[in-house]
Scaffold this motif. Structure first.
Motif, PDB file in Angstrom:
ATOM      1  N   TYR A 182       1.136   6.887  -3.157  1.00 46.10           N
ATOM      2  CA  TYR A 182       0.557   6.434  -2.439  1.00 46.10           C
ATOM      3  C   TYR A 182      -0.787   5.462  -3.355  1.00 46.10           C
ATOM      4  CZ  TYR A 182       1.272   6.857   2.096  1.00 46.10           C
ATOM      5  OH  TYR A 182       2.220   7.331   3.551  1.00 46.10           O
ATOM      6  N   VAL A 227      -5.591   3.020  -1.824  1.00 49.61           N
ATOM      7  CA  VAL A 227      -5.283   3.051  -0.611  1.00 49.61           C
ATOM      8  C   VAL A 227      -6.228   4.394  -0.331  1.00 49.61           C
ATOM      9  CG1 VAL A 227      -4.211   5.413   0.912  1.00 49.61           C
ATOM     10  CG2 VAL A 227      -2.852   3.194  -0.272  1.00 49.61           C
ATOM     11  N   TRP A 240       0.608  -0.819   0.336  1.00 52.49           N
ATOM     12  CA  TRP A 240       0.205  -0.199  -0.113  1.00 52.49           C
ATOM     13  C   TRP A 240       0.722   1.246  -0.513  1.00 52.49           C
ATOM     14  CZ3 TRP A 240      -0.337  -3.704   3.662  1.00 52.49           C
ATOM     15  CH2 TRP A 240       0.426  -3.630   5.094  1.00 52.49           C
TER      16      TRP A 240
END
Length: 392
Positions: free
Chosen positions: A286, A290, A212
């Motif tokens: 990211y 997420v 992640w």
């Protein structure tokens, strides 16, 4: 002098370790000590990477008894937390500050018995995290512990608005306050201006290597940026500071893409500033999954990049748009779009003045908005007036 009992009963958080959670513990402890408090840490895992400035910190460790995964392990964690409660009661304190963990009822026991001010720090919705990424057997016990601790605490310090909502959904009467993470602007100082190498540019990533964190997107972005330039001096390499379960996959991906990448492995917090100083930019890439799921996070890496006066490329997810001002203190990109990362890298590669300007502004914000002393001051200022303690 306020005597503070800092409780961290989570065996996954070593007090003296290389994880972001370890850094968080150490910095809050430093802020308390800087305010003049006498701090004792009560923990389930001491760790081995004790920094020199915390050599005299009193740390009481009670490790959970070894147990197989499942209910037995969860019970062992709670029993170790209760043993820490006994240690605090034996030694006494004037305020209890607990880092929320799944099965520790420490705050809800100590604050009423000792009649002292209390702070619960909540960094993540741990119940859902445990269910999604690991294993949670006794959900009812975990929910009960949260309700009792959050309902008892004078202040529930939450790192983001999503965490506040998560706490209030379970404990509507909780006295929550928004307190994003911070950075030690004395430990992480501004990087020197100018390129690090005339032959190439370096973009750094700091963190545990887990899916992640989006490092594959960064590698793809670097590959695209490099393919779009004929100037070898504007080609990018990647410096990955940290270690984790997907490291081997990332090394293979970098090789397949033809991206030069250096993987440092796990490093102590004290080593991070020097490594950042060797880079021309930093990234928090990211991925899109997420957004909307784990958007509660307040990433320490971004604050550290800011303190180091780095030009930053970051995904526009979670709390990052609150932390970074697009175009002034960083460049925000859509998550999961390597082409957007490549475009940002190309802009930075072509414009040294942009790199330096973003870095200076980021450093200014780190000092004025995000110091750990300021974080603690916001927490202590939220205590009820009759229970307020000295703050930095």
């Amino acid at each position: 002098m306020t005597r503070v009992a800092y409780v961290c009963a989570d065996p996954g958080v070593p007090i003296f370790g290389t994880k972001g959670s370890s850094v968080h513990v150490q910095e809050i402890v430093r802020a308390w000590r800087g305010s003049g408090a006498d701090v004792t840490v009560y923990c389930a895992r001491r760790g081995t990477d004790r920094p020199a400035d915390l050599a005299d910190l009193d740390v009481i460790e009670v490790r959970p008894e070894p147990a197989p995964a499942g209910a037995a392990r969860e019970q062992a964690v709670q029993e170790a937390a209760l043993a820490l409660v006994d240690e605090v009661l034996h030694r006494g304190c004037g305020l209890v500050y607990e880092r929320y963990s799944l099965f520790s009822p420490a705050l809800s026991v100590l604050a009423p018995v000792l009649d002292i001010p209390s702070v619960l720090e909540v960094n993540a919705p741990l119940i859902e995290e445990q269910q999604r990424y690991r294993q949670l057997v006794d959900i009812k016990k975990a929910e009960t512990v949260l309700r009792r601790n959050a309902g008892t605490a004078d202040v529930v310090a939450c790192v983001s608005e999503p965490v506040i909502r998560w706490v209030r959904d379970r404990v509507p009467a909780a006295r929550t306050v928004l307190v994003p993470n911070g950075v030690n602007v004395g430990r992480i100082t501004p990087r020197m201006a100018g390129r690090r190498s005339p032959d190439h540019l370096t973009v750094a990533f700091v963190g545990t290597l887990k899916p992640w964190h989006g490092v594959p997107g960064l590698l793809h972005g670097v590959a695209l940026a490099n393919a779009q330039t004929t100037d070898a001096s504007r080609r990018w390499r990647v410096l990955v500071i940290g270690d984790g379960p997907v490291r081997v996959d990332l090394e293979r991906l970098a090789a397949a893409l033809g991206v030069e990448a250096e993987f440092t492995g796990a490093v102590t917090p004290d080593a991070v500033p020097g490594l950042l100083n060797a880079a021309d930019a930093a990234a928090a890439p990211y991925p899109p999954d997420v957004a909307g799921q784990d958007d509660y996070f307040s990433p320490l890496k971004v604050y550290e990049y800011m303190a180091a006066a780095m030009p930053i490329i970051a995904s526009s997810v979670g709390q990052i748009p609150y932390i970074l001002d697009d175009g002034r203190t960083g460049i925000l990109v859509q998550p999961g779009e390597p082409a957007a990362i490549a475009q940002a890298l190309t802009r930075l590669g072509e414009d040294p003045l942009l790199r330096e300007g973003l870095g200076r502004s980021a450093r200014d914000d780190a000092v004025t908005r995000f110091s750990w002393d300021g974080v603690l001051a916001r927490i202590t200022a939220s205590l009820p007036p009759l229970r307020r303690v000295a703050a930095p």
